[in-house]
Design an enzyme around this catalytic site. Structure first.
Site: not given
Length: 573
Positions: A74, A143, A207, A209, A428, A434, A473, A477
């Protein structure tokens, strides 16, 4: 009562020597295309995930072969801003090292898939040579910082973009491990002490954001993020930002202690305070976030458990001053404006629809080739949107005819002549790469939309924007929990169907059907869409309609997300 044990990842970070671990030794091990789970966790901080092609698992297993391992990389782009040269370099690396495609993410970053272990270091080195990087693109750190990418919306956009870059720079981990491992940087002498001034040895609990939005567009979905800044423009000038905290979308099927949560707007700061506020919000989460349960470790749970008033008071202590009062603002949508637009300077921007964010030459549509050729002559920049689309930005009057001709040559000039539903879609990556995906998303949502479009035509809804999102899932995301229609992967060819999100991304949706077979999606949605076409009020959005007519119950915050579910529709039919 004994204290709860720290999560395994906390010990891993502590022992990693500031994210070094045994990464170098494992990259040199050519006996496998994989790395250990410990190194895989640390590699996330460096911007990469170990994956495998799940389409090939059964066949390889039957031949007693290891999984088809590769890495996803990424690339951070604060505010989604890239130069034509950076586009060309990413395009080259997609062929040379990856699977020949570029993925535009919902966080305004590039993703390259299919990079084998022996090419990983060289790819990261060449990304850095192109004045980009992958550090902190993943992991328990801040991120990629998102920002409204549309300069036609406001004269303050350049200031807002600079703020996104400044926040990103300030919150980038300072460990020299990244340069040592990937760029052959000089190693610390054994007597030197390394310091992470913001994160410390164990970084954040999970994480983090950050986004910046310029009303009336909520294209970056500020309520879905840990920390957001809402630009306040008065008399044509940027006077500051409202501060929103505590958003986050990850949850786990069957675990009602996990839920999506929308951010709370808690105050106002001036432009010169924005980096300081960002740092101090991170510090509060660093010091008070849950490090014992990673499913409960995001800022949203810290605020949900302790309260918004507690968080604001604690933040003010860390700042040494109080946030100001929230200023008025209004969001009207969270979509992109497609085709050509012209800003107040007379500069032009073309926003290209990119299905699922996948830049590829496919089915007679050479989009990737066309963008490569445009990048060779474009003198402005490229801007990735939070909806997985691409803006060819800052085109002058003199250059526009040439860009227009190339868009037409490669069939991109009409990319946005699709149904409004398709233009408002996000998916996603999901399968096959994934490892968390339970169902298809990127490869399946276009087919669902095609079937729905047949219905929409007959209902007269082709030009009505309805946000629709699909993820493989429940981790969120693709920001599904604010979609007016959303599908969350439950298992192979099965989804939970959610309805009723706010069109401007300001309200959570609600579970409508659990474990819905894929082949029942169209029959389930069609009657609701038909009724919407016939009974909606003037200007009424689909998400508002399904709540007003009783298909689902409105909810704004995550603590009641699992409550009051209406599993069947037609409550008021």
């Amino acid at each position: 009562m004994s204290e709860k044990k720290l999560s395994v990842n906390e010990g891993l970070k502590t022992a990693s020597n500031y994210l070094r671990g045994t990464i170098v030794e494992e990259l040199a091990d050519l006996s496998t295309g994989a790395v250990s789970e410990e190194s895989n966790q640390l590699l996330k901080f460096h911007g990469t995930y170990l994956q495998d092609d799940r389409d090939l698992r059964a066949d390889r297993r039957s031949h007693k072969l290891d999984k088809a391992y590769s890495f996803m990389l990424r690339i951070r782009l604060p505010g989604g801003l890239a130069t034509p040269k950076q586009w060309l370099e990413t395009d080259r690396m997609a062929d040379q090292f990856a699977n020949g495609t570029i993925k535009l993410t919902t966080r305004q970053a590039f993703q390259l898939h299919g990079i084998i272990k022996t090419n990983l270091k060289r790819t990261i080195a060449e990304i850095n040579e192109a004045a980009m990087d992958t550090i902190a693109a993943c992991g328990d750190v801040n991120r990629n910082v998102m920002c409204n990418p549309n300069p036609h919306l406001s004269s303050v956009h350049e200031e807002v973009q600079r703020a996104a870059q400044a926040i990103s720079d300030h919150l980038t981990p300072q460990t020299r491990a990244y340069h040592e491992i990937w760029l052959d940087g000089e190693k610390l002498a054994s007597s030197e002490e390394e310091v992470e001034p913001i994160y410390g040895k164990t970084y954040l609990p999970r994480k983090f954001k950050i986004t910046i939005a310029v009303p009336p567009s909520n294209d970056v979905d500020i309520f879905a993020n840990d920390l957001s800044f809402i630009a306040i423009v008065e008399n044509g000038g940027l006077v500051g930002y409202n501060v929103a905290v505590g958003g986050g979308f990850g949850m786990t099927h069957g675990n009602e202690a996990t839920f999506p949560r929308l951010a709370d707007v808690i105050g106002f700061c001036t432009p010169d305070q924005v980096v300081d506020v960002a740092e101090k919000v991170v510090l509060v989460q660093r010091d008070f976030g849950d490090r014992t349960d990673r499913k409960h470790a995001r800022l949203k749970y810290t605020i949900e458990d302790r309260g918004v008033d507690w968080f604001k008071a604690e933040l003010n202590k860390y700042l040494g001053y109080d946030l100001g009062e929230v200023r008025p603002y209004e969001f009207t949508d969270n979509g992109d404006r497609y085709g050509w637009t012209t800003d107040e300077r007379g500069v032009h921007h073309f926003t290209l629809f990119v299905q699922g964010g996948r830049v590829v030459d496919d089915h007679g549509y050479p989009m990737r080739t066309g963008l490569r050729e445009i990048a060779k002559v474009h003198q402005g920049d490229f801007r990735l949107t939070a909806n997985q689309n691409l803006m060819i930005a800052n085109v002058t009057d003199e250059r526009r005819p040439e860009i227009e001709a190339m868009l037409e040559k490669y069939g991109m000039h009409r990319s946005h002549e699709r149904s409004a539903l398709r233009l408002a879609s996000i998916a996603c990556v999901a399968l096959p790469t994934c490892g968390l995906a339970l169902a298809e998303a990127e490869r399946y949502l276009p087919d669902v939309i095609t079937l729905l479009e047949e219905k929409l035509e007959s209902f007269g809804l082709r030009h009505d924007a309805i946000t629709i999102r699909m993820t493989g899932c429940p981790n969120g995301c693709g920001r599904p929990y604010v979609g007016e229609i959303a599908f969350i992967g439950r298992g192979p060819n099965r989804y939970n169907l959610y309805l009723g999100g706010g069109h401007a991304g300001d309200r959570l949706n609600k579970l409508y059907r659990q474990d819905l077979p894929a082949d029942e999606i169209i029959d389930t949605l069609s009657p609701i869409l038909e009724r919407y076409a016939k009974e909606r009020g003037e200007g009424e959005k689909f998400g508002d309609f399904v709540i007003r007519t009783g298909y689902v119950v409105a909810t704004r915050q995550g603590s009641d997300f699992h409550a009051n579910i209406k599993p069947e529709a037609l409550a008021n039919a």
